[in-house]
Every structure is written in structure tokens, then in C-alpha cells.
Design an enzyme around this catalytic site. Structure first.
Site, PDB file in Angstrom:
ATOM      1  N   GLU A 279       0.823  -1.205   0.000  1.00 25.01           N
ATOM      2  CA  GLU A 279       0.000   0.000   0.000  1.00 25.01           C
ATOM      3  C   GLU A 279       0.864   1.265   0.000  1.00 25.01           C
ATOM      4  O   GLU A 279       0.532   2.256  -0.662  1.00 25.01           O
ATOM      5  CB  GLU A 279      -0.922  -0.012   1.218  1.00 25.01           C
ATOM      6  CG  GLU A 279      -2.095   0.944   1.107  1.00 25.01           C
ATOM      7  CD  GLU A 279      -3.149   0.639   2.152  1.00 25.01           C
ATOM      8  OE1 GLU A 279      -4.248   0.173   1.779  1.00 25.01           O
ATOM      9  OE2 GLU A 279      -2.879   0.848   3.358  1.00 25.01           O
ATOM     10  N   GLU A 282       2.034   1.691  -3.408  1.00 28.92           N
ATOM     11  CA  GLU A 282       0.923   2.161  -4.235  1.00 28.92           C
ATOM     12  C   GLU A 282       0.718   3.666  -4.067  1.00 28.92           C
ATOM     13  O   GLU A 282       0.489   4.391  -5.042  1.00 28.92           O
ATOM     14  CB  GLU A 282      -0.350   1.395  -3.850  1.00 28.92           C
ATOM     15  CG  GLU A 282      -1.531   1.651  -4.757  1.00 28.92           C
ATOM     16  CD  GLU A 282      -2.745   0.831  -4.353  1.00 28.92           C
ATOM     17  OE1 GLU A 282      -3.697   0.783  -5.149  1.00 28.92           O
ATOM     18  OE2 GLU A 282      -2.757   0.240  -3.245  1.00 28.92           O
ATOM     19  N   CYS A 299      -8.375  -2.086   4.122  1.00 30.28           N
ATOM     20  CA  CYS A 299      -8.210  -3.169   5.091  1.00 30.28           C
ATOM     21  C   CYS A 299      -9.511  -3.603   5.758  1.00 30.28           C
ATOM     22  O   CYS A 299      -9.603  -4.713   6.253  1.00 30.28           O
ATOM     23  CB  CYS A 299      -7.228  -2.743   6.184  1.00 30.28           C
ATOM     24  SG  CYS A 299      -5.554  -2.474   5.584  1.00 30.28           S
ATOM     25  N   SER A 319      -7.455   1.558  -2.498  1.00 31.06           N
ATOM     26  CA  SER A 319      -6.260   0.743  -2.701  1.00 31.06           C
ATOM     27  C   SER A 319      -6.660  -0.627  -3.232  1.00 31.06           C
ATOM     28  O   SER A 319      -7.654  -1.206  -2.790  1.00 31.06           O
ATOM     29  CB  SER A 319      -5.513   0.581  -1.378  1.00 31.06           C
ATOM     30  OG  SER A 319      -4.517  -0.416  -1.482  1.00 31.06           O
ATOM     31  N   LYS A 358     -15.405  -9.840   8.227  1.00 25.07           N
ATOM     32  CA  LYS A 358     -14.322 -10.677   7.695  1.00 25.07           C
ATOM     33  C   LYS A 358     -14.862 -12.023   7.201  1.00 25.07           C
ATOM     34  O   LYS A 358     -14.302 -12.633   6.286  1.00 25.07           O
ATOM     35  CB  LYS A 358     -13.252 -10.915   8.767  1.00 25.07           C
ATOM     36  CG  LYS A 358     -12.393  -9.702   9.071  1.00 25.07           C
ATOM     37  CD  LYS A 358     -11.439  -9.407   7.943  1.00 25.07           C
ATOM     38  CE  LYS A 358     -10.536  -8.225   8.249  1.00 25.07           C
ATOM     39  NZ  LYS A 358      -9.703  -7.837   7.091  1.00 25.07           N
ATOM     40  N   GLU A 361     -15.961 -11.260   3.831  1.00 21.09           N
ATOM     41  CA  GLU A 361     -14.815 -10.986   2.963  1.00 21.09           C
ATOM     42  C   GLU A 361     -14.184 -12.269   2.434  1.00 21.09           C
ATOM     43  O   GLU A 361     -13.839 -12.367   1.252  1.00 21.09           O
ATOM     44  CB  GLU A 361     -13.772 -10.174   3.727  1.00 21.09           C
ATOM     45  CG  GLU A 361     -12.555  -9.814   2.888  1.00 21.09           C
ATOM     46  CD  GLU A 361     -11.491  -9.107   3.699  1.00 21.09           C
ATOM     47  OE1 GLU A 361     -10.898  -8.142   3.189  1.00 21.09           O
ATOM     48  OE2 GLU A 361     -11.220  -9.534   4.849  1.00 21.09           O
ATOM     49  N   GLU A 366     -13.562 -12.877  -5.436  1.00 19.46           N
ATOM     50  CA  GLU A 366     -12.266 -12.315  -5.829  1.00 19.46           C
ATOM     51  C   GLU A 366     -11.125 -12.852  -4.983  1.00 19.46           C
ATOM     52  O   GLU A 366      -9.960 -12.713  -5.356  1.00 19.46           O
ATOM     53  CB  GLU A 366     -12.296 -10.776  -5.676  1.00 19.46           C
ATOM     54  CG  GLU A 366     -13.400 -10.080  -6.429  1.00 19.46           C
ATOM     55  CD  GLU A 366     -14.642  -9.851  -5.586  1.00 19.46           C
ATOM     56  OE1 GLU A 366     -15.461  -9.003  -5.982  1.00 19.46           O
ATOM     57  OE2 GLU A 366     -14.793 -10.522  -4.537  1.00 19.46           O
ATOM     58  N   CYS A 502     -10.454  -1.688  14.462  1.00 21.50           N
ATOM     59  CA  CYS A 502     -10.671  -3.126  14.655  1.00 21.50           C
ATOM     60  C   CYS A 502     -10.854  -3.501  16.126  1.00 21.50           C
ATOM     61  O   CYS A 502     -11.531  -4.480  16.434  1.00 21.50           O
ATOM     62  CB  CYS A 502      -9.507  -3.912  14.067  1.00 21.50           C
ATOM     63  SG  CYS A 502      -9.325  -3.708  12.284  1.00 21.50           S
TER      64      CYS A 502
END
Length: 576
Positions: A279, A282, A299, A319, A358, A361, A366, A502
Site C-alpha cells: 500500500e 501504491e 483493510c 487501494s 471478515k 470478505e 475475488e 478493529c
């Protein structure tokens, strides 16, 4: 201005504007509540907190009645006790008698209040289940029959998160808390962040459990089962075993996982360091080559889903880096398998995360860079505690043990991912030194720390003044996105779905007594853990250097792009 009053004959002096409930608590006087949620909601809906006020014709809800000078309050008269018992008995009359099999058994606020009031026999019979469970999504189970209509979940979803996925439908006895048109959560624009689960007093909302799947994998001799633990787990898991908020239990956490039978016990901090390498690179590429700015972090899966639903026009800003969880899974199914001679179909990856999103996710199509799911199962902090108890492990007797190499080594930069502002700070530590080739004189970027909803700073990185912003909680994400649309200029923006980051995730230990204060204690522990590590910058992690040399090549290279990056999609008019 001070207000003096009497509560149960005791003189109490508090600031004007406080409620009877707040005044009583400041004096150490307990008044039971169900719908009240400190700092979030006081609506007097449940009537469990009623008290007698001298001169008042009826009992008054303590959570909404302001104190006044000379007021005389009685919290424990026979009239008050009988009223509270009647209210709770009526709630129980419409509540399934499934305590032993409920996810909230021994940690249920309704159960606790009933016990406090001495309710041992039910005055009214339960008519039986009327509504079906909503468990069609990977993250959250909604059981309407266990809902007591406290509306805490509605307040958090609307007022804190600004999502509005659920609300109160119908009227009277038929009232139900549900998504619009009584659709499943998976069919509406819900981010699956789990903040509703965190504040639910009963088992009406809970995470979808994958404990049985993990036990099955651990019992399969053909499976090589590895586990990773997120930074926020080490500062919250202890709460499940009677330790104070913010206790750092890294060593005991590792010891418990090894006794559960995992073949490898690793630290998501390693993947957080990997995320910073990708990142940070990037960000520099976009700054140097005129890419889309601001770069916004990726994230937090709850934030990503929120963006896909409500602000898909920002997809080019996001990102392309996967979250640390997914990066770790991709590395396990490829590099780890190659080095250890294990076929990728035999590797079963488990994540312990503070987050219910999560779970969603890891199911995204993907996230299959190796041809298999990057992560096979996600457990919340609460589920790991349940797993430990099921295994008969004595938490207090556990020794301190170390993560396994090489993926057990993380830096302080990885640890602070657990707090709002942590990703930003970790990235700045690395980007600064890459650009300037000079060591940072001060590692702490205090301007991006703390519980303020939106934080801004300008950080000198070489000749460039990098404008950054941090938001936590989706209500604050909306503020910063609207500011960008209105012309606010930033280079780098960090957004976390959950209040506090988190550490306040939807899968963390349940504690509604102090919704904000508990997060502050966990945040202090995150930074304490960072200060206690020998390495505090991602680019200094020797195993990060090694994986690039042996396998990935370079940040943003062909292999890292294939395994560690992804893409997102417009969900403006869809649920899942």
C-alpha cells in the site's frame, strides 16, 4: 452548575443535565436497564429502570428523567420492584425459553436482569416461535423471536454507522426489528459490520459460527490447519476470561491455539507489514505518476462493502491491496505450501478476527488467488473463547508461548493496525523512510491517534507535504467522503468501519456498560504493545524482506499483484 438531590436517602451532588440513572451510577447505586446504551441511546422504551420520584404521579424512567434540585428519588421500593418484575415477566412471555442452547447463555442482559429481580417462575406462557431465523449471509444471524425491541441495534446502525439497514416495522404486538419489507440482511445494503451484534442484549443478533467447521478441519488427518490472529485479538481476548479491558495476552493466546491442535500458529501482523509494503508503494506510485487521489485504505471489509453500496464512485480511489487477512491466506496457499512441500488443497487456513464482516470478505469470489479460497474459515474473538472453553483449556494456567516462524514475526507497525489511525501511521513510518532514506526521529504520529471521529494532519515526507485524514465508524466515513466530493484535498485517507477501528469490531467481547470507554482502554493497549516490540517499522521485518527476495519479487510486481491485490464492484442496487 451542581444539582443536589436525595437518592434512597443519600445526598448526591451531580452536574445539571444528568439523568437520574447517571446520578445513581455516580453514587454507586445500581438501577437495572435493558434499552439504555451509554453514549448512544436513552429512550425509556423498556421501562425496566423505573423509579419513584416524590411528588410524581407515576413511576419515572431513570434513563430519561433529568435530575433537579431537591428531588427525592427511591430506586428500591416494593412498588418499583413489582413494576420492574411485571415488565420483565411480560418480556419473557414473548421470549423463547432456550437459554441453555442460546449463544448468549450466561452473558445475556435479559437473563441477568431476571435473576436480579428474583424471577424464578414465569407468570405467562410463551406462545411458541412465530418468525424464522435470518441466517442466509456469511456473517450475522438474526433471530427475531429473541428480540426484546430495545432498539439499541437501530440506534447504532442509524446514528453511529449511518447505514440504516434495520428499523422497527409494524405496530403494537406485531412490531419487529428488521430490514425494510422484512427482507433478509443479505438482500439489503447492510455492511455486516456487526455493531448491532455488539449492542444486542440478548441472542437476537449473533455472529454466524464456524466453530464446528474448524473442529472438523482440526480432526482431519489429511488437513494441514494453520491459524492467524489479528492485532486486536491480543488486547481483547482476556476480557472473555475475566481479565480487565486492554490486557495484552499474546503469549497465552498463542499457547491456547497450539493446544487446540493447529499445525501452524501465525500472526496477522506479518501480513499487515506486507500490506504496508504494497500500500505504501501504491501511494508513492500514485503521487509520482499522477494516479487517482486520495488513495483510500482497503483493510476494513465493512468499509469496503459500505463504499460499494453507497459510494461506488470512489472505487478508483480505493487501494487495490487485499486486507492483511486475505494476503495472509494467499501466501499460505502458495509460498508456505511450496516451502513446506504441502499441496495447497490440503492447507486449511483459519483467521481469528475482531470482525464479523471478515466472514463475508473471505467468501468474496475475488479472494481465490491460488485457485482455492484464500481463507477457509473466520472465527471472531468470541468464537475463539468458546473454542478454548470447549477444549477444556484452563486459561489461567496457560504459559506464555511464541508464534511460529517465519510468519509469526510482525512489527509494531502491524500491531497498531488494530486501532483507528494505525494503518495510516504504519504506512507513514515506511513511506517516510523510503522517500527520504533517513530514519524517523519520532515514530508516533499522534495527530492520527485517538477517538475523535475524523482526524486530519499534514505530514512532511521529503519535499512533499502529505495531507492525510482518518475516519472510524461509517457515520464518520460518510462525512469524509462528502468532504472530498465537496473539494477537500487529501493524498491518503484511512477509513475503518467500526468505532475505534478493529479493536471495536463486531466480533469483540460484548461489553455494553461503557461502549466508548472500553475501546479507549483497548486502544491504549495497542500502543503499549507497539512500544514493547523490537521492530516497529514494516520494512524492517526480515521475513518480509525474505519473502520478496524468494517469491514475490518486489512490491507491486507481477507475483505480488496476482496474489495480494484485488478489485471491487458497484453494489449500489444490491445486497450481497
Amino acid at each position: 452548575m451542581k444539582v443536589n438531590l436525595l437518592i434512597d436517602g443519600r445526598e448526591v451532588s451531580v452536574e445539571a443535565g444528568l439523568t437520574i440513572l447517571e446520578a445513581a451510577r455516580s453514587a454507586g447505586i445500581h438501577i437495572p436497564t435493558l434499552c439504555y446504551l451509554k453514549d448512544i441511546q436513552s429512550i425509556g422504551a423498556c421501562r425496566v429502570c423505573v423509579v419513584e420520584v416524590e411528588g410524581a404521579k407515576s413511576l419515572m424512567p431513570a434513563c430519561t428523567t433529568e435530575v433537579s434540585t431537591g428531588m427525592k428519588v427511591y430506586t428500591n421500593t416494593s412498588r418499583v420492584r413489582e413494576a420492574r418484575k411485571s415488565v420483565v415477566n411480560l418480556i419473557l412471555s414473548d421470549h423463547p425459553q432456550e437459554c441453555l442452547s442460546c449463544t448468549r447463555n450466561n452473558n445475556c442482559e435479559l437473563q441477568k436482569v431476571a435473576a436480579e429481580l428474583g424471577i424464578r417462575e414465569l407468570e405467562y406462557s410463551y406462545p411458541g416461535r412465530r418468525r424464522e431465523k435470518d441466517d442466509g449471509n456469511p456473517s450475522i444471524v438474526r433471530d427475531p423471536d429473541k428480540c426484546i425491541l430495545c432498539r439499541r441495534c437501530i440506534s447504532v446502525c442509524h446514528e453511529v454507522q449511518g447505514v440504516g439497514a434495520i428499523g422497527a416495522l409494524d405496530r403494537g404486538y406485531n412490531t419487529i426489528v428488521s430490514p425494510a419489507f422484512k427482507l433478509p440482511l443479505g438482500d439489503v445494503m447492510c455492511t455486516l459490520c456487526g455493531q448491532c451484534v455488539n449492542v444486542c442484549p440478548t441472542g437476537a443478533l449473533s455472529e454466524k459460527s464456524y466453530i464446528d467447521e474448524v473442529w472438523k478441519a482440526l480432526s482431519d488427518p489429511d488437513k494441514h490447519v494453520v491459524v492467524q490472529t489479528a492485532p486486536a485479538i491480543r488486547i481483547a481476548l482476556g476480557e472473555e476470561f475475566g481479565m480487565g479491558a486492554g490486557a495484552i495476552v499474546t503469549g497465552k493466546l498463542v499457547a491456547a491455539l497450539k493446544r487446540l491442535g493447529f499445525d501452524g500458529v501465525f500472526d496477522t501482523d506479518f501480513a499487515a507489514d506486507l500490506t504496508i509494503m504494497e500500500e505504501g508503494s501504491e501511494l508513492l506510485e500514485r503521487l509520482n505518476k499522477g494516479g487517482k487521489l486520495p488513495l483510500i485504505t482497503s483493510c476494513s471489509p465493512g468499509w469496503i462493502k459500505y463504499m460499494e453500496h453507497f459510494y461506488p464512485e470512489f472505487i478508483p480511489n480505493i487501494s487495490t491491496c487485499k486486507s492483511p487477512q486475505q494476503m495472509f491466506g494467499a501466501i499460505m496457499k502458495t509460498y508456505y505450501g511450496i516451502v513446506n512441500g504441502i499441496a495447497r488443497e490440503r492447507i486449511y487456513t483459519v483467521s481469528v478476527m475482531p470482525c464479523t464482516a471478515k466472514k463475508f470478505e473471505c467468501e468474496r469470489p475475488e479472494m481465490r488467488a491460488s485457485g482455492f479460497k484464500d481463507v477457509d474459515a473466520v472465527l471472531t474473538t468470541r468464537e475463539l473463547a468458546a473454542l478454548i472453553r470447549q477444549a477444556g483449556i484452563d486459561w489461567d494456567m496457560l504459559p506464555e508461548e511464541e508464534y511460529d516462524d517465519p510468519f509469526g514475526m510482525g512489527t509494531g507497525a502491524g500491531v497498531i493496525f488494530g486501532a483507528t489511525g494505525g494503518v495510516m501511521e504504519a504506512a507513514l513510518r515506511t513511506v517516510y523512510e523510503i522517500v527520504t532514506s533517513k530514519p524517523l526521529e519520532k515514530l508516533e504520529f499522534t495527530d492520527v491517534r485517538g477517538m475523535e471521529g475524523v482526524k486530519e494532519a499534514t505530514v512532511p515526507v521529503g519535499e512533499l507535504e502529505v495531507k492525510v485524514a482518518v475516519a472510524h465508524g461509517l457515520g464518520n466515513a460518510k462525512k469524509i467522503l462528502e468532504a472530498i466530493k465537496a473539494g477537500a484535498e487529501y493524498h491518503f485517507v484511512e477509513i475503518m468501519a467500526c468505532p475505534g477501528g478493529c479493536l471495536g469490531g463486531g466480533g469483540q467481547p460484548l461489553n455494553t456498560a461503557d461502549y466508548v470507554g472500553i475501546r479507549k482502554k483497548r486502544m491504549e493497549a495497542v500502543y503499549e504493545a507497539d512500544r514493547g516490540l523490537p521492530l516497529r517499522k514494516s520494512h524492517e521485518n526480515p521475513y518480509i524482506k525474505k519473502i520478496y527476495e524468494e517469491f514475490l519479487g518486489k512490491p507491486l510486481g507481477e507475483m505480488s499483484h496476482k496474489l495480494l491485490h484485488t478489485h471491487y464492484r458497484n453494489r449500489k442496487r444490491s445486497g450481497m
